[in-house]
Each structure stands twice: as C-alpha cells, then as structure tokens.
Design a protein around this motif. Structure first.
Motif, mmCIF file in Angstrom:
data_model
loop_
_atom_site.group_PDB
_atom_site.id
_atom_site.type_symbol
_atom_site.label_atom_id
_atom_site.label_comp_id
_atom_site.label_asym_id
_atom_site.label_seq_id
_atom_site.Cartn_x
_atom_site.Cartn_y
_atom_site.Cartn_z
ATOM 1 N N UNK A 142 0.823 -1.210 0.000
ATOM 2 C CA UNK A 142 0.000 0.000 0.000
ATOM 3 C C UNK A 142 0.857 1.261 0.000
ATOM 4 N N UNK A 143 2.170 1.071 -0.110
ATOM 5 C CA UNK A 143 3.160 2.158 -0.177
ATOM 6 C C UNK A 143 3.027 3.121 0.999
ATOM 7 N N UNK A 144 2.847 2.554 2.199
ATOM 8 C CA UNK A 144 2.840 3.373 3.403
ATOM 9 C C UNK A 144 4.183 3.193 4.105
ATOM 10 N N UNK A 145 5.015 4.239 4.168
ATOM 11 C CA UNK A 145 6.378 4.093 4.676
ATOM 12 C C UNK A 145 6.423 3.926 6.193
ATOM 13 N N UNK A 146 7.274 3.013 6.628
ATOM 14 C CA UNK A 146 7.437 2.725 8.059
ATOM 15 C C UNK A 146 8.910 2.552 8.387
ATOM 16 N N UNK A 147 9.304 3.108 9.530
ATOM 17 C CA UNK A 147 10.630 2.877 10.113
ATOM 18 C C UNK A 147 10.413 2.334 11.508
#
Length: 234
Positions: free
Chosen positions: A125-130
């Motif tokens: 879903x192209x949701x960026x996470x670190x």
C-alpha cells in the motif's frame, strides 16, 4: 503521571518540513552538526523511499496501542506519527488497518522504537514505516499514555511539530525551532557535496580535496614501501 492528548500543537511550516526529504537523513544530520540521528536500530521496512514531515508524538505502554488510535485522530496531512513505548516493546503496534486510517488522513509515514506487523501489506500500500522491530504479536488497548508530548526516540528528543526526515539510511529529527536554519545549512552542504562530486568525477581524490595529508602527518602515519615495511622500518 498525568496522561494527556494535546490537540493544538504548533507544527513546522508544511512546505519547510517537506523540503528536507530531497536531501535525506544523513545530509541533514551532518548539516546540523551530527545531531538528531535516531540511530541504527530504527530501520525502514521498504527501500528507495524518502520522506519528511511534522511529528505527532506518542508515548505508549508496552504492548498497548490505545494511544496510537488517539494519535491518528489528531493527525493531519503531512504528519509523521512517532511512537515510543516507555520500555522496549517488540509488539506489532500497527498493521495494515491502522496504516489505512493514517494514509487516508494524509499521514506520510510511521516511525517507532516499538514494532509493526503486516509488513508485506504496508509495502504493497506504499505506506512508509521505520521501526526497531517486526513482530506478529498483537497489542491490547487498556493502558493510558500521552499524545503530543516530548518523547525520546532511541536517544533523540522529539517534540510535537518537529521535522522527521527518514530514508534508507534511517531517521533524523530536526527541532521545529531550528528548522529554517537547518534547511539552509542542509542546502549549503548539498551544494558543497555536488561540487566535490564533480571534482571526483574529473579524477581528483578526497585526500587532496579534503587536505588530509597533513592530518596523517600530524598523527604520525608514515608512508613506506613494502620492502621497508617488511624490514621493520617503522
């Protein structure tokens, strides 16, 4: 301890915050005097993604994501939700459903010293996470915490409204009160790097450009032939 949700935080100007993404976490960290980097534990779950936005800060109890739900309600477009458990907590605090809410509200990323799950779905879903942890273990929703108060992300203090810069190299925090000067310093550093890159591409080397030979000399580093080295001339 009094637990609160602060609703009217002062954010860094949206355009100013967004401008940092062009330069990346390492350049910003260096330009600010090598401060603000959250350390190597906080890693991206994706590749080739660079973001910057304003921090919504969240302090949570171990294994409890109640306050993340409260933080989503407070979020706006261009925000980055930053979640810190009060003790190290490798639980999956968010997954696809939580991220869907964030994405619809325009949240540009999620950063945590806790954990996440549904990483394949988050990438799809192209949701960026670190994150510091990837874990299937779920959380409960029965312990108070706080939203939009100062937190400490692996040694770096984050205030609500600060700028969060994140890419493949990690996460750097820019204090809201320093954002304008930090962006100016970052642009200057990027320009210097571009000039040096052109010189390297023309055949020069960093030993000369950075004037490192006198440094080696002052530190007592000697240049020897192989024969001199094996003969003990050191």
């Amino acid at each position: 301890m009094t637990h609160v949700v602060v609703t009217d935080i002062e954010r860094t100007d949206r355009e100013l915050a967004a401008a940092f993404a062009e330069f990346g976490s390492a350049t910003v960290h260096e330009a600010m005097g090598r401060v603000g980097y959250a350390g190597p534990r906080i890693k991206p779950i994706q590749r080739d993604v660079a973001i910057s936005g304003t921090a919504i800060t969240v302090m949570v109890a171990p294994g409890d994501n109640l306050m993340v739900h409260a933080a989503i309600e407070q979020s706006q477009a261009g925000d980055v939700i930053v979640v810190v458990p009060v003790t190290d907590s490798p639980y999956g605090f968010i997954g696809e459903l939580m991220a869907t809410q964030m994405q619809v509200r325009g949240v540009c990323a999620y950063v945590t010293s806790g954990g996440v799950r549904d990483t394949a779905e988050l990438r799809a879903m192209t949701f960026p996470v670190w994150t510091a942890h990837i874990s299937s273990e779920g959380t409960v929703k029965d312990t108070a915490g706080s939203v939009n108060v100062p937190i400490v992300l692996d040694g770096v203090v984050v205030h609500p409204g600060d700028v969060v810069v994140a890419d493949d190299d990690g996460v750097t925090i820019v204090p809201r009160t320093r954002a304008a000067e930090a962006l100016e310093a970052t642009r200057a550093r990027a320009a210097k790097e571009a000039a040096n890159r052109a010189r390297y591409q023309a055949g020069e080397i960093s030993m000369d450009i950075n004037k490192l030979r006198p440094v080696l000399d002052q530190l007592g580093v000697r240049y020897l032939t192989q024969a001199e080295y094996h003969s003990g001339s050191r």
